[in-house]
Design an enzyme around this catalytic site. Structure first.
Site, mmCIF file in Angstrom:
data_model
loop_
_atom_site.group_PDB
_atom_site.id
_atom_site.type_symbol
_atom_site.label_atom_id
_atom_site.label_comp_id
_atom_site.label_asym_id
_atom_site.label_seq_id
_atom_site.Cartn_x
_atom_site.Cartn_y
_atom_site.Cartn_z
ATOM 1 N N HIS A 200 47.609 19.779 21.542
ATOM 2 C CA HIS A 200 47.954 20.636 22.613
ATOM 3 C C HIS A 200 47.640 19.697 23.985
ATOM 4 O O HIS A 200 46.826 18.945 24.065
ATOM 5 C CB HIS A 200 46.990 21.672 22.921
ATOM 6 C CG HIS A 200 46.792 22.786 21.980
ATOM 7 N ND1 HIS A 200 46.925 22.689 20.624
ATOM 8 C CD2 HIS A 200 46.943 24.109 22.399
ATOM 9 C CE1 HIS A 200 47.181 23.903 19.911
ATOM 10 N NE2 HIS A 200 47.205 24.904 21.042
ATOM 11 N N GLU A 203 48.804 21.875 28.883
ATOM 12 C CA GLU A 203 48.601 23.214 29.234
ATOM 13 C C GLU A 203 47.913 23.606 30.569
ATOM 14 O O GLU A 203 48.418 24.174 31.451
ATOM 15 C CB GLU A 203 47.861 24.013 27.913
ATOM 16 C CG GLU A 203 47.717 25.581 28.078
ATOM 17 C CD GLU A 203 46.899 26.319 26.913
ATOM 18 O OE1 GLU A 203 46.250 25.230 26.229
ATOM 19 O OE2 GLU A 203 46.860 27.341 26.756
ATOM 20 N N ASP A 281 51.168 31.699 19.831
ATOM 21 C CA ASP A 281 49.917 31.101 20.179
ATOM 22 C C ASP A 281 48.561 31.906 19.576
ATOM 23 O O ASP A 281 48.342 31.606 18.412
ATOM 24 C CB ASP A 281 49.809 30.848 21.544
ATOM 25 C CG ASP A 281 48.749 29.798 22.175
ATOM 26 O OD1 ASP A 281 48.439 28.967 21.117
ATOM 27 O OD2 ASP A 281 48.550 29.739 23.369
HETATM 28 N N1 HPA Z 1 44.709 26.302 23.721
HETATM 29 C C1 HPA Z 1 44.146 25.349 23.632
HETATM 30 N N2 HPA Z 1 43.207 25.887 22.504
HETATM 31 C C2 HPA Z 1 43.491 27.106 21.702
HETATM 32 C C3 HPA Z 1 44.365 27.878 22.210
HETATM 33 C C4 HPA Z 1 45.332 27.365 23.283
HETATM 34 O O1 HPA Z 1 46.161 28.143 23.680
HETATM 35 N N3 HPA Z 1 44.256 28.918 21.400
HETATM 36 C C5 HPA Z 1 43.506 28.644 20.276
HETATM 37 N N4 HPA Z 1 42.920 27.599 20.600
HETATM 38 ZN ZN ZN Z 2 47.618 26.863 20.989
#
Ligand code: HPA
Ligand code: ZN
Length: 341
Positions: A200, A203, A281
């Protein structure tokens, strides 16, 4: 049928691959209460309605606080099996034919639930759904980035007897303050073990974190990546490397990464030549599974048939399936789109 109804119909019917899905984020309140009762553990909320009312988030951390609470009722292999099977049954209705799902081992190990319990339950359901629904799968173990690298190494050690069941490794949880570089060494070992890598990035975190995911970790894919668009050199690099972005429109809306879907960057990503894909997600928390995400895009943005086609193909191209299987799915999509005016 109007052209937008036809586009929606096509989006619902087309075969789909989901590449960004946290299995613990598919925990529907009804099932959470049922499993809590079965395991005789108490939840902080006294009804399904009270829990659903709490699903109002201003940022990622607000959500994560509830997400970790929710998963705390998962104790036995059967719980992990039931959770995973419920998701697979649900997305089978959305014509999802391939899934690459994350699980968060540290979120369960910290509560005394063994790695074996988790993975046997999740993998068992994936195998059964492959047989019964024809859904192919990859399994991705994620490290929690708010914990330290020592904890990630300990988790990797526990995973070693099960590497045959694990295709890749991810990085999730609270992004800001926990850059990818914190996990440089453990990802180097994961790579040496032949695991694929995703993280990730972008975000909530800045473009610098996306650079680190690329340059320090050497990811094979980027989860989210929204904030990469703030940096032209980064856009060019992602494009040059042909990296896939696993974008999550309804998640971004619910976590206030965007104010409205109209201003969601997914169409800009496509215009810039980036391999964006659509994913859910944590669908139980964010108000929608795969078809809900596509429906929202068709209804709230000016998505064109060409863009829908690109998104559909990108998901299979960006998957970790073998080239010949990717090709087969893309041919099915191409034929389907050709038959619609
Ligand atoms: N972002 C970061 N960590 C996470 C997410 C997310 O969208 N969903 C579950 N863990
Ligand atoms: Zn995620």
């Amino acid at each position: 049928m109007t052209s937008s109804e036809a586009l929606l119909d096509l989006a619902m019917k087309m075969p789909k691959a989901e590449l960004h899905l946290h299995i613990e984020g598919t925990f529907e309140p009804e099932q959470m209460f049922a499993i809590a009762q079965r395991n005789q553990v108490a939840l902080k909320y006294d009804s399904v309605e009270a829990l659903k009312t709490a699903y109002q988030f201003e940022n990622l951390q607000d959500f994560l606080d509830l997400y970790y609470q929710g998963m705390s009722v998962l104790l036995k292999e059967q719980d992990f099996y039931d959770l995973t099977m419920a998701y697979l049954k649900r997305v089978h209705e959305d014509n999802v034919v391939h899934v690459e799902i994350f699980f968060d081992p540290q979120g369960h190990l910290s509560r005394g639930v063994s790695f074996e319990t988790q993975i046997k339950g999740i993998h068992g359901a994936l195998k059964d759904a492959e047989r019964d629904f024809g859904i192919s799968f990859k399994l991705i173990m994620s490290f929690l980035r708010h914990l330290d690298e020592v904890s990630a190494f300990e988790t990797l050690a526990l995973a070693k007897p099960y590497l045959e069941m694990i295709d890749g490794v991810g990085l999730d949880s609270s992004e800001v303050g926990h850059p990818p570089v914190k996990f440089e060494n453990v990802f180097r070992e994961c790579k040496a073990l032949g695991l694929l890598i995703t993280a990730h990035a972008g975000e909530e975190g800045p473009p610098e974190y996306v650079w680190q995911a690329l340059d320090v970790i050497g990811v094979d894919r980027i989860d989210h990546g929204n904030r990469a668009l703030e940096d032209e050199d980064l856009i060019a690099t992602i494009k040059h490397k042909g990296l896939t972005l696993t974008v999550c429109p309804l998640s971004n809306l619910k976590l206030c990464v965007v104010d409205t879907l109209e201003e969601h960057p997914i169409r800009s990503m496509l215009r810039l030549g980036l391999n964006a894909t659509v994913n859910s997600d944590d669908p139980a928390y964010f108000g929608g599974y795969m078809n809900d995400n596509y429906a929202a895009l068709v209804q709230e943005t000016q998505l064109t048939k060409e863009e829908l086609y690109r998104l559909a193909c990108n998901a299979f191209e960006g998957s970790w399936l073998d080239a010949s299987i990717k090709k087969k799915h893309i041919k099915t999509i191409t034929d389907l789109f050709q038959n619609v005016v």
